[in-house]
Design a protein around this motif. Structure first.
Motif, mmCIF file in Angstrom:
data_model
loop_
_atom_site.group_PDB
_atom_site.id
_atom_site.type_symbol
_atom_site.label_atom_id
_atom_site.label_comp_id
_atom_site.label_asym_id
_atom_site.label_seq_id
_atom_site.Cartn_x
_atom_site.Cartn_y
_atom_site.Cartn_z
ATOM 1 N N UNK A 11 -3.268 1.406 1.022
ATOM 2 C CA UNK A 11 -3.916 0.602 2.057
ATOM 3 C C UNK A 11 -5.011 -0.282 1.460
ATOM 4 N N UNK A 12 -5.741 0.246 0.477
ATOM 5 C CA UNK A 12 -6.787 -0.552 -0.154
ATOM 6 C C UNK A 12 -6.201 -1.672 -1.004
ATOM 7 N N UNK A 13 -5.086 -1.389 -1.691
ATOM 8 C CA UNK A 13 -4.468 -2.395 -2.557
ATOM 9 C C UNK A 13 -3.790 -3.501 -1.754
ATOM 10 N N UNK A 14 -3.157 -3.136 -0.628
ATOM 11 C CA UNK A 14 -2.404 -4.073 0.197
ATOM 12 C C UNK A 14 -1.467 -4.935 -0.665
ATOM 13 N N UNK A 15 -0.440 -4.311 -1.256
ATOM 14 C CA UNK A 15 0.445 -5.057 -2.165
ATOM 15 C C UNK A 15 1.471 -5.894 -1.430
ATOM 16 N N UNK A 16 1.924 -6.945 -2.083
ATOM 17 C CA UNK A 16 3.066 -7.730 -1.620
ATOM 18 C C UNK A 16 3.711 -8.364 -2.853
ATOM 19 N N UNK A 17 4.972 -8.737 -2.734
ATOM 20 C CA UNK A 17 5.652 -9.390 -3.852
ATOM 21 C C UNK A 17 5.294 -10.862 -3.823
ATOM 22 N N UNK A 18 4.648 -11.344 -4.865
ATOM 23 C CA UNK A 18 4.250 -12.747 -4.867
ATOM 24 C C UNK A 18 5.427 -13.644 -5.224
ATOM 25 N N UNK A 19 6.285 -13.196 -6.131
ATOM 26 C CA UNK A 19 7.490 -13.959 -6.425
ATOM 27 C C UNK A 19 8.496 -13.051 -7.106
ATOM 28 N N UNK B 215 -17.960 9.426 -5.902
ATOM 29 C CA UNK B 215 -18.756 8.194 -5.894
ATOM 30 C C UNK B 215 -17.860 6.973 -6.076
ATOM 31 N N UNK B 216 -16.931 7.041 -7.031
ATOM 32 C CA UNK B 216 -16.043 5.907 -7.300
ATOM 33 C C UNK B 216 -15.198 5.580 -6.075
ATOM 34 N N UNK B 217 -14.685 6.626 -5.402
ATOM 35 C CA UNK B 217 -13.849 6.382 -4.227
ATOM 36 C C UNK B 217 -14.688 5.827 -3.077
ATOM 37 N N UNK B 218 -15.903 6.338 -2.893
ATOM 38 C CA UNK B 218 -16.790 5.798 -1.860
ATOM 39 C C UNK B 218 -17.048 4.311 -2.088
ATOM 40 N N UNK B 219 -17.223 3.926 -3.340
ATOM 41 C CA UNK B 219 -17.502 2.528 -3.634
ATOM 42 C C UNK B 219 -16.267 1.646 -3.419
ATOM 43 N N UNK B 220 -15.070 2.173 -3.670
ATOM 44 C CA UNK B 220 -13.858 1.412 -3.377
ATOM 45 C C UNK B 220 -13.757 1.136 -1.872
ATOM 46 N N UNK B 221 -14.044 2.154 -1.065
ATOM 47 C CA UNK B 221 -14.011 1.977 0.388
ATOM 48 C C UNK B 221 -15.092 0.998 0.822
ATOM 49 N N UNK B 222 -16.293 1.147 0.252
ATOM 50 C CA UNK B 222 -17.399 0.258 0.608
ATOM 51 C C UNK B 222 -17.052 -1.197 0.293
ATOM 52 N N UNK B 223 -16.452 -1.445 -0.875
ATOM 53 C CA UNK B 223 -16.084 -2.813 -1.247
ATOM 54 C C UNK B 223 -15.094 -3.395 -0.240
ATOM 55 N N UNK B 224 -14.130 -2.581 0.167
ATOM 56 C CA UNK B 224 -13.141 -3.054 1.134
ATOM 57 C C UNK B 224 -13.801 -3.375 2.472
ATOM 58 N N UNK B 225 -14.690 -2.514 2.939
ATOM 59 C CA UNK B 225 -15.375 -2.742 4.213
ATOM 60 C C UNK B 225 -16.266 -3.975 4.147
ATOM 61 N N UNK B 226 -16.947 -4.171 3.039
ATOM 62 C CA UNK B 226 -17.826 -5.332 2.897
ATOM 63 C C UNK B 226 -17.036 -6.636 2.863
ATOM 64 N N UNK B 227 -15.854 -6.609 2.241
ATOM 65 C CA UNK B 227 -15.029 -7.816 2.185
ATOM 66 C C UNK B 227 -14.541 -8.228 3.568
#
Length: 297
Positions: A10-18, A246-258
């Motif tokens: 969910x954090x990565x939200x991948x898609x095929x670009x080409x 801590x690392x996982x909390x910061x990944x979630x925080x970055x996503x929420x801030x974006x």
């Protein structure tokens, strides 16, 4: 109970670009320069030899899925290779249609769909940290069904095919990550999820990221002594439990801030910080800039 693997996707939200259909007949070889971004290959029919720099060559056959998290230089060839054609994926045009190698006439000996992932987040490095350099999934009936559906969607451009392809590629990524929990992944979350005791603690951490966890509490969820849990976590996950949290909390925080939907104080509370200033200090130390600036970037 939280599903950490789903959390990561969910954090990565991948898609095929080409993607391009690549086929070969007779004796042929193609040499790709380093791409540096996550790439994939789905074998639609026949087989070929894949030689990724720094790794033993592997035979890939119909139904196989290969994921290269960083896509280093590699050679794709027939089982009896020929002098290679050189391609720089960063410079090659993203043409539609089939790219044929070797003999140009007659049905191909191998057809594959090769492409690259684009992530709707800035942290594709999160994927790179989770997976081995070469992920080769084979012998999975579920995977073969997904591969078949990808091929059908790619070749028969029906309305909604772009959305379907993005969801199918997402499922292929999850399937590849599931296979990597068996032990081929580097130390990290996937290895941890493959450990029966640590998986319980990791799921609790992800389900209640805002909880003020201690090592002793996490050890109890894993039914291990504090010292045994700590040592096992470091060896398999690759970091102490609190550092991982801590690392996982910061990944979630970055996503929420974006997303720009919450204030810094609200984000801090979501990831377990009672003090905005404490969160800001931790975020800046980890990310390199204050959360207020990151959210505007």
């Amino acid at each position: 109970m939280s599903d950490p693997l789903s959390d990561v996707v969910r954090l990565l939200r991948p898609r095929a670009v080409f993607a391009n259909v690549i086929s070969g007949k007779g004796n042929w070889a193609v040499r790709y320069a380093e791409y540096g971004q996550p790439g994939f290959c789905i074998v639609l029919q026949g087989g070929a030899l894949l030689a990724v720099d720094g790794h033993e060559p592997i035979k890939i056959r119909a139904g196989d899925f290969v994921l290269l998290p960083t896509t280093p230089p590699f050679t794709l060839s027939s089982f009896v290779p020929a002098p290679p054609v050189f391609i720089d994926p960063k410079a090659a045009p993203r043409e539609q249609g089939e790219r044929r190698h070797g003999e140009q006439e007659g049905p191909p000996d191998m057809r594959s769909l090769g492409g690259a992932f684009l992530f709707d987040t800035f942290d594709a490095g999160l994927l790179i940290s989770l997976l081995p350099a070469v992920v080769h999934v084979q012998g999975s009936s579920r995977l073969m069904q997904l591969v078949q559906m990808v091929g059908e969607e790619y070749e028969d451009k029906k309305p909604g095919s772009e959305y379907m392809l993005s969801r199918l590629v997402e499922m292929l990524l999850v399937e590849a990550m599931r296979w990597s929990t068996a032990g081929s992944a580097p130390p990290g979350l996937l290895r941890g999820l493959g450990d029966e005791r640590l998986a319980v603690a990791l799921k609790q951490m992800h389900a209640h990221v805002d909880r003020p966890w201690t090592v002793a509490e996490l050890a109890r969820t894993a039914a291990l002594s504090r010292s045994a849990f700590f040592d096992r976590f470091v060896r398999i996950v690759g970091a102490p439990p609190m550092e991982y949290l801590l690392a996982w909390r910061m990944e979630i925080a970055k996503d929420l801030l974006r997303r720009d939907e919450l204030t810094v104080a609200e984000v801090a509370e979501r990831v377990g910080y009672g003090s905005t200033s404490t969160f800001s200090v931790a975020f800046r130390r980890r990310v390199g800039q204050p959360p207020s600036r990151y959210g505007k970037g």
